[in-house]
Motif scaffolding. Structure first.
Motif, PDB file in Angstrom:
ATOM      1  N   PRO A  73       0.828  -1.217   0.000  1.00  0.00           N
ATOM      2  CA  PRO A  73       0.000   0.000   0.000  1.00  0.00           C
ATOM      3  C   PRO A  73       0.851   1.252   0.000  1.00  0.00           C
ATOM      4  O   PRO A  73       1.974   1.270   0.532  1.00  0.00           O
ATOM      5  CB  PRO A  73      -0.807  -0.140   1.296  1.00  0.00           C
ATOM      6  CG  PRO A  73       0.039  -0.998   2.184  1.00  0.00           C
ATOM      7  CD  PRO A  73       0.737  -1.962   1.274  1.00  0.00           C
ATOM      8  N   LEU A  86       2.119   2.650   3.444  1.00  0.00           N
ATOM      9  CA  LEU A  86       2.838   1.724   4.324  1.00  0.00           C
ATOM     10  C   LEU A  86       3.709   2.500   5.296  1.00  0.00           C
ATOM     11  O   LEU A  86       4.423   3.428   4.908  1.00  0.00           O
ATOM     12  CB  LEU A  86       3.705   0.775   3.488  1.00  0.00           C
ATOM     13  CG  LEU A  86       4.390  -0.355   4.263  1.00  0.00           C
ATOM     14  CD1 LEU A  86       3.351  -1.361   4.754  1.00  0.00           C
ATOM     15  CD2 LEU A  86       5.439  -1.052   3.407  1.00  0.00           C
ATOM     16  N   GLU A 102       1.703  -4.875   4.868  1.00  0.00           N
ATOM     17  CA  GLU A 102       0.501  -4.233   5.406  1.00  0.00           C
ATOM     18  C   GLU A 102       0.786  -3.663   6.779  1.00  0.00           C
ATOM     19  O   GLU A 102       1.701  -4.105   7.486  1.00  0.00           O
ATOM     20  CB  GLU A 102      -0.651  -5.227   5.496  1.00  0.00           C
ATOM     21  CG  GLU A 102      -0.370  -6.412   6.392  1.00  0.00           C
ATOM     22  CD  GLU A 102      -1.545  -7.390   6.459  1.00  0.00           C
ATOM     23  OE1 GLU A 102      -2.689  -6.915   6.340  1.00  0.00           O
ATOM     24  OE2 GLU A 102      -1.300  -8.596   6.639  1.00  0.00           O
ATOM     25  N   ASN A 103       0.006  -2.659   7.148  1.00  0.00           N
ATOM     26  CA  ASN A 103       0.076  -2.059   8.479  1.00  0.00           C
ATOM     27  C   ASN A 103      -0.876  -2.815   9.402  1.00  0.00           C
ATOM     28  O   ASN A 103      -2.037  -3.005   9.070  1.00  0.00           O
ATOM     29  CB  ASN A 103      -0.338  -0.583   8.435  1.00  0.00           C
ATOM     30  CG  ASN A 103       0.517   0.223   7.480  1.00  0.00           C
ATOM     31  OD1 ASN A 103       1.714  -0.026   7.346  1.00  0.00           O
ATOM     32  ND2 ASN A 103      -0.089   1.203   6.820  1.00  0.00           N
TER      33      ASN A 103
END
Length: 782
Positions: free
Chosen positions: A584, A587, A623-624
């Motif tokens: 993303p 990020l 991902e977070n």
């Protein structure tokens, strides 16, 4: 809706009819063949079409298997999404009807009345087979009832030729639904006597079916029979007054004729209040008047009431629930009225409500319990709550009636079965223990069991509470792995440190020797080969130092997106494996040692490439994620709560065998012929030194996925770095060398002197170095 299409049903409808949800939706009751009688269905449709509600009307329904049930049906018009619809409900009262009829048959007052009746009374089916015969019937024809029951008129030869036609005509009328009589015909008794009798027949309900109820009278002794009847009725009255149920007689206009003492007590009247001539409707709740009229009208027509529930009204205005049983009262061949009994079921109803409430509370607790709960009898599952279904992956229906051993891991079955049998025998068994189960998808889960010995349906059973401890087990295993790696790392670090000092001395001396060797000589070639071998050994010690925390990360704020792409593309350059990124734009950054994290990613990407020798695609996803303390424990992650960047590296190769998964991060474990076994161990250590974690999931034939967790930073850009000053060449500098290894000091001194620095001093430790430094500063030659 008005077209009769069913668009919603509840679980109760499916439980009663046996249909599944998908089999019902979109169908009509005609499609399902739900109504036994088409006339009943048309009557319901007509009532609803005229806007009238239907409340608790008794109809017969057909289940999916064709079984006919008796139910109470209610329906009303409602509006759903601006459309007029029928809201219907039905409850299965089949068992209650059967029980009520059985109760009616067993009531003493009816048995006493029938058994002591002055007339012969028998019941037969439409085939002419005897179903029942009273004492008087035995006296008239000379056969004991044991000789009658199940036998046919013709089989017993009790009808002379002149009576066969009459008997056949009576039976035919009964089949057509007609009552008959009085009819005169002759019977032949067992001892051969010809007995003239008078027979009256009517149709009654017995166990849900219509049968012929016949009254037989010996005409020759009519007078004696009438006297016997009066005496019998007097005895009957005396007995009825002491019965624990209310008995009554009404005439054909439902006016009260007689009653017993229990009726006075139940309805709260005195004998003066409770006078003959009162309307029987006075003893019913006004809401019941219509039903009372219909049912008593049916009795007058020849249909008895086999225990229907009504709401009755006491003198003080209070109400109670009761069952009413009623049948025709015929005396001297004349219909006098109706005779019956009322059973107060208030306490039973209260007990049923309390039981229902108790069961609801129990079910609510069990169904909402955190643990999986099941009951086992003879090794078979008899009950399982919804949590057990979630844990196993099977529905509650699929679990019931199956041996519990089917769900246990093969390696644990013997232990679990032995303890189960020992518990049933009352032997001492561990109160809590763990084992593995296999769910519907084939996944292995660890559970912790607490079992209690109980009795279920009269048999010894175990009440079992299962808690899913899979994540806890994984966390324990992860913590054990970390502890093992730390202990091994401590040893490896000590060895690597000493070995690194030795290599430094060797490499230094080889480098010096190369400067003195003649170009092109065999000596120079040998020295170059020795230097290459030493450098490879130095790389190994560097990995060992990093693995053992010796290579502490030098962190700075870094954009992971660029690092991931650069490292993966470089690692796969020239191979037949491609890389697909899913990262993303938002990020999070992380404070990391870019070189060490790049080393981890390089190891993971190379492993993924080697897992797909024929080519393929490596999936890199980032991902977070925010991990709470509960989530950390729940996922089996040895991480503190906080924000993390999770990086997944997935291949589509052959996967990792289960016995290898447990060792994959161990140092020096490798399945590759040329592998050192330090790549994943070092990567694991780097992740730990960054406050993160490295884990793996794999399935044979489906590939592997490695997960790298790194603590995220709240900063969005890197801070500026201090500008480094250029090193200025110093002519004749004085140099102080400090090292605890004599060999390192010596080779360093030789190399410095080789490149032109003659004024060099040496210190073996920090204290000596400070002493020499201060002395040089003080002397003016720093």
């Amino acid at each position: 809706p008005s077209d009769g299409t069913i668009f919603e049903v509840n679980d109760g409808f499916m439980n009663i009819t046996g249909y599944r949800y998908a089999e019902v939706i979109g169908k009509t009751t005609l499609d399902l063949h739900l109504w036994v009688k088409e006339a009943d269905r048309l009557a319901v449709v007509n009532e609803l079409a005229q806007g009238r509600e239907i409340n608790g009307v008794e109809y017969q329904f057909r289940t999916k298997t064709g079984k006919v049930l008796t139910g109470l049906f209610s329906a009303s018009l409602v509006t759903v999404n601006h459309e007029r619809c029928f809201l219907s409900s039905m409850s299965d009262i089949t068992e209650r009807k059967e029980m009520e009829y059985a109760l009616w048959e067993s009531e003493d007052q009816f048995r006493t009345s029938i058994e002591n009746a002055p007339d012969g009374i028998y019941m037969n089916d439409f085939e002419g087979n005897f179903l029942y015969g009273n004492r008087k019937c035995e006296e008239i024809i000379g056969y004991q009832r044991e000789e009658l029951i199940g036998k046919n008129f013709l089989e017993l030869n009790i009808l002379p030729e002149n009576s066969l036609a009459m008997a056949a005509e009576i039976l035919q009328d009964n089949i057509s639904g007609k009552s008959t009589g009085p009819d005169e015909l002759d019977l032949i008794s067992k001892d051969g006597r010809r007995v003239p009798v008078e027979i009256n027949t009517s149709l009654v309900q017995r166990a849900g079916e219509k049968v012929v109820l016949a009254f037989v009278r010996d005409i020759a002794e009519r007078k004696r029979a009438e006297q016997a009847l009066r005496e019998s009725e007097e005895r009957h009255r005396n007995m009825i007054d002491f019965l624990p149920i209310s008995t009554f007689e009404v005439d054909t206009t439902i006016k009260l004729v007689s009653f017993n003492q229990n009726a006075l007590k139940v309805f709260g009247y005195s004998e003066d209040d409770f006078k003959a001539g009162m309307s029987a409707l006075q003893f019913f709740s006004p809401e019941e008047y219509q039903r009372v009229g219909e049912n008593f009208g049916n009795v007058i027509q020849g249909t008895s009431i086999p225990g229907q529930e009504f709401t009755f009204l006491r003198k003080d205005g209070s109400t109670f629930n009761g069952l009413i049983y009623a049948a025709l009262n015929i005396q001297q061949d004349k219909l006098i009225g109706i005779r019956g009994a009322i059973v107060d079921i208030t306490e039973r109803k209260r007990a049923e409500e309390q039981l229902k409430e108790s069961e609801e509370k129990y079910r609510m607790v069990v169904e909402n319990a955190h643990e999986s709960i099941y009951i086992a009898v003879d090794g078979i599952l008899k009950f399982a709550n919804s949590r057990a279904a979630v844990l196993s992956g099977y529905s509650q229906e699929d679990l019931i009636a199956r041996p519990f051993i089917e769900f246990i891991h093969p390696d644990d079955r013997q232990m679990v079965v032995e303890r189960y049998l020992q518990r049933l025998k009352g032997m001492d068994v561990p109160g809590i223990y763990s084992f593995r189960i296999v769910d519907k998808l084939g996944d292995i889960r660890w559970v912790e069991l607490i079992a209690v010995l109980i009795t279920w349906e009269g048999k010894p059973a175990t009440l079992n509470f299962l808690t899913d401890v899979t994540d806890r087990k994984r966390l324990e295993e992860e913590q054990q792995r970390v502890a093992k790696l730390e202990s091994v790392g401590l040893l490896a670090g000590g060895i690597a440190h000493d070995f690194n000092n030795i290599l430094t001395s060797i490499l230094g001396n080889i480098s010096l020797a190369r400067t003195e060797a003649a170009p092109g000589s065999e000596l120079l070639d040998s020295l170059e080969q020795a230097e290459k071998a030493s450098l490879r050994a130095k790389d190994l010690t560097k990995q060992l130092l990093t693995f053992s925390k010796g290579g502490a990360p030098v962190t700075k704020l870094t954009s992971l997106m660029e690092l991931l792409k650069d490292t993966a593309v470089f690692a796969l350059r020239g191979s037949n494996v491609k890389c697909h990124f899913s990262i993303p734009a938002d990020l999070w950054h992380a404070e990391i040692d870019a070189g060490q994290v790049s080393q981890v990613m390089h190891n993971l990407v190379i492993n993924a490439q080697q897992a797909m020798p024929t080519g393929g695609t490596v999936e890199i996803l980032a991902e977070n994620i925010a991990i709470s303390k509960t989530q950390s424990l729940g996922k089996g992650l040895p991480l503190t709560a906080g924000n993390y960047v999770r990086i997944a590296v997935a291949d589509h190769g052959t996967g990792i065998p289960g016995d290898h998964l447990e060792k994959i991060f161990d140092p020096f474990f490798s399945t590759k012929q040329q592998g050192s076994g330090l790549g994943l161990a070092t990567s694991f250590s780097i992740a730990r030194q960054h406050g993160g974690h490295l884990s793996v999931e794999s399935e044979l034939g489906s590939g592997s996925t490695f997960y790298l967790y790194l603590p995220a930073s709240t900063q969005t850009s890197a801070t500026g770095q201090a500008k480094k000053e250029a090193i200025k060449p110093v002519g004749k500098a004085r140099i102080l060398v400090m090292d605890d290894e004599k060999g390192v000091r010596e080779v360093a001194g030789r190399m410095l002197k080789h490149i032109g620095y003659k004024d060099v001093e040496f210190a073996a430790d920090g204290a000596e170095a400070i002493k020499l430094y201060k002395a040089a500063l003080k002397s003016g030659h720093p």
